[in-house]
Design a protein around this motif. Structure first.
Motif, PDB file in Angstrom:
ATOM      1  N   ARG A  95       0.830  -1.201   0.000  1.00  0.00           N
ATOM      2  CA  ARG A  95       0.000   0.000   0.000  1.00  0.00           C
ATOM      3  C   ARG A  95       0.863   1.250   0.000  1.00  0.00           C
ATOM      4  NH1 ARG A  95      -5.548   0.072   1.433  1.00  0.00           N
ATOM      5  NH2 ARG A  95      -6.338  -2.053   1.690  1.00  0.00           N
ATOM      6  N   SER A  98       2.080   1.962  -3.387  1.00  0.00           N
ATOM      7  CA  SER A  98       1.098   2.549  -4.303  1.00  0.00           C
ATOM      8  C   SER A  98       0.862   4.008  -3.967  1.00  0.00           C
ATOM      9  CB  SER A  98      -0.198   1.752  -4.272  1.00  0.00           C
ATOM     10  OG  SER A  98      -1.000   2.178  -3.202  1.00  0.00           O
ATOM     11  N   GLU A 101       3.661   5.944  -5.456  1.00  0.00           N
ATOM     12  CA  GLU A 101       3.537   6.049  -6.909  1.00  0.00           C
ATOM     13  C   GLU A 101       2.509   7.087  -7.294  1.00  0.00           C
ATOM     14  OE1 GLU A 101       5.302   4.783  -9.219  1.00  0.00           O
ATOM     15  OE2 GLU A 101       6.501   3.379  -8.076  1.00  0.00           O
ATOM     16  N   ARG A 102       1.395   7.104  -6.571  1.00  0.00           N
ATOM     17  CA  ARG A 102       0.371   8.120  -6.865  1.00  0.00           C
ATOM     18  C   ARG A 102       0.942   9.521  -6.629  1.00  0.00           C
ATOM     19  NH1 ARG A 102      -4.173   6.503  -2.898  1.00  0.00           N
ATOM     20  NH2 ARG A 102      -5.080   8.498  -3.502  1.00  0.00           N
TER      21      ARG A 102
END
Lengths: 349, 228
Positions: A95, A98, A101-102
């Protein structure tokens, strides 16, 4: 009969419009407000999480809060970082990835994001993920030296010296600043690779052709005992700079080196050459050093020579500046006479 | 009769002599006992002293001497430091100088890149290269060890657990050090309240930080009500 229902009682009209004697100040208002403690809420009760359901609940609440704050403003990078750090603390590495990355989608040029992301990967022992990530980071932001420093540090710490070397090579391709080159050289010297260090120095002085760097190169050679190498470096430096860009510092360093090698004749030659070739206004230090050198190793005539030439130059300057300054002329003449060169004396008269 | 008289008196004399000797011996023994006892007490006291008593005594004496010399020099009107320097040997002076050179003073914050470089240099100075591993890897990789950017090193290096542990520990240390860089400030309860909530308080503090030194006069004028 009332035309409209009156909601408020009639306010009496204000007759006295003068200000009151005692006015309240803003500060007083604020401190009274603070004393009344109207906005202070009791803290929520501390709850211990006792089973997976409660944990899931807690995480759900926190995630919702974080996502809400991101929805309000996704450019505030600290919100992203706090969210990702929290997920890391919950040991949810996927998580966290991610989220990072966002965040990079929002702002890929932000160095802190890259740094924190890589740090998270390494802290969780995901070394190959970290490698990929560093690779991406230095491809996207090649001029951000922080990323390069941390990348090479990581490779060296892991013991992957060949990898570190490759990263350094890639970095040097971008011709970064002097500190970066020196870092690379220090790295090679840590593993006692003097040949490679020399090659790096060569490239370094061609990329950053400053006199200081040539002097550093020569010092490096000297420290590792390559005396002929040092001499070669100095000579190349002298050639490289030619006459216009020449600076006394280089000659000073050269002469000091020769002194250290006990080659006093060569030192003398260097000083003379330097004095001839550098325009006179930049030779202060050189004169001083030359006189000291002669005092240490030369004989009386040598010292006198130097001092005489120095004073001669001073007088020349003075007479050029002020052709009517007879005192200066006479001092100059006396000096030249004491030297004893008849032709020059006649000319001067 | 003389002989027995003589004998008697000599006997008495001898007796007196013997008694005297006996008494002497007694006193000597007592003395010896006393001295021994004293020695024992002293040794006991010495054992009970703290371990660096001698060192501390020496230091204290040195400080006293120093103070005295300083007072004397001041009376004479000389600069004490110079006088002190004149008494130090050249070799010692070099040693002291070298010790001082090791310091790495913080030049203040310039930009993040400089800060990173400084941190990097500090960490690298304390890094000890493992030459054995290095040689082993050199053998194993051969040419690729010194390759340029285009040599593929992908499968050639395998991360060891110790290496990763080392890296992780180092990183944790870095993070711990970083936590200490900002300290928590005390909340001053009786300072003026010029805010309406916490966020406002922080903002006011920020304004104070940036504009405080330039607006002190204006503030004073406002407090007073009139300009000076």
């Amino acid at each position: 009969m009332e035309t409209e229902p009156q909601k408020m009682p009639k306010v009496p009209k204000v007759k006295n419009k003068a200000p009151a004697e005692v006015q309240i100040t803003a500060e007083q208002l604020l401190s009274e407000a603070k004393e009344r403690d109207l906005e202070i809420l009791p803290p929520p009760p501390k709850q211990k999480i006792s089973d997976p359901d409660e944990l899931a609940d807690y995480q759900h609440r926190k995630r919702k809060a974080f996502e809400d704050s991101l929805r309000k403003n996704r450019t505030v990078i600290s919100n992203w970082i706090k969210y990702a750090q929290w997920e890391e603390s919950q040991k949810e590495v996927q998580r966290a990835r991610s989220i990072y990355e966002r965040a990079l989608d929002v702002d890929h040029r932000n160095i802190i994001l890259w740094l924190r992301y890589a740090e998270m990967e390494v802290r969780n022992r995901q070394v190959n993920h970290a490698r990929n990530l560093w690779d991406r980071a230095v491809t996207v932001l090649p001029r951000a030296n922080e990323l390069w420093y941390k990348y090479t540090y990581m490779e060296e710490m892991l013991g992957n010296v060949a990898g570190a070397r490759q990263v350094f090579d890639r970095w040097m391709e971008w011709e970064p600043d002097e500190q970066a080159w020196l870092t690379y050289i220090k790295f090679e010297l840590r593993y006692k690779e003097t040949d490679r260090a020399r090659r790096i120095y060569e490239k370094f002085v061609s990329v950053h052709p400053d006199i200081r760097n040539w002097i550093k190169f020569a010092r490096f050679e000297e420290q590792h005992g390559f005396i002929s190498g040092t001499r070669g470096v100095f000579e190349r430096a002298v050639e490289f700079f030619g006459d216009e860009l020449m600076d006394e510092k280089l000659f000073l360093a050269f002469a000091k080196f020769e002194e250290g090698q006990r080659e006093h004749d060569r030192a003398r030659v260097i000083y003379k050459y330097a004095l001839q070739h550098i325009p006179k206004n930049r030779t202060q230090e050189l004169y001083k050093a030359y006189t000291i050198h002669e005092k240490k190793y030369g004989d009386r005539t040598g010292i006198e020579d130097v001092i005489v030439s120095k004073r001669k130059f001073q007088y020349e300057e003075e007479v050029k500046a002020n052709p009517n300054n007879y005192d200066a002329w006479f001092d100059y003449l006396r000096l030249v006479e004491s030297e004893g060169d008849l032709e020059v004396i006649r000319e001067t008269y | 009769m003389e002989a027995p008289e003589l004998g008697e008196s000599s006997f008495k004399q001898k007796q007196a002599e013997y008694m005297k000797r006996l008494r002497d011996l007694h006193t000597k023994r007592n003395e010896a006992r006393q001295m021994n006892h004293k020695e024992v007490m002293e040794e006991d006291k010495r054992k009970k002293l703290p371990s660096n008593w001698e060192a501390r005594k020496r230091q204290a004496e040195w400080i006293l001497n120093n103070e005295e010399k300083r007072r004397e020099a001041e009376k004479k009107g000389e600069d004490y430091d110079r006088v002190k320097l004149l008494h130090i040997d050249a070799i010692e002076a070099e040693r002291i100088d070298r010790k001082k050179k090791k310091k790495n003073p913080d030049p203040g914050f310039a930009d993040y890149e400089q800060a990173t470089a400084r941190q990097y240099n500090r960490l690298v100075n304390s890094m000890k290269p493992d030459m054995e591993q290095y040689k082993y890897q050199k053998e194993k990789m051969g040419e690729a060890f010194y390759g340029g950017q285009n040599v593929i090193l992908h499968g050639l290096h395998k991360d060891t657990k110790e290496g990763i542990d080392h890296m992780v520990q180092d990183l944790e240390k870095q993070i711990a050090k970083r936590e200490k860089y900002s300290r928590r400030r005390m909340h001053n309860d009786d300072a003026d309240i010029d805010y309406i909530n916490e966020r406002n308080m922080k903002f006011n503090k920020k304004l104070e930080r940036f504009y405080g030194e330039y607006t002190t006069e204006i503030k004073q004028n406002l407090e007073r009500g009139t300009a000076v």
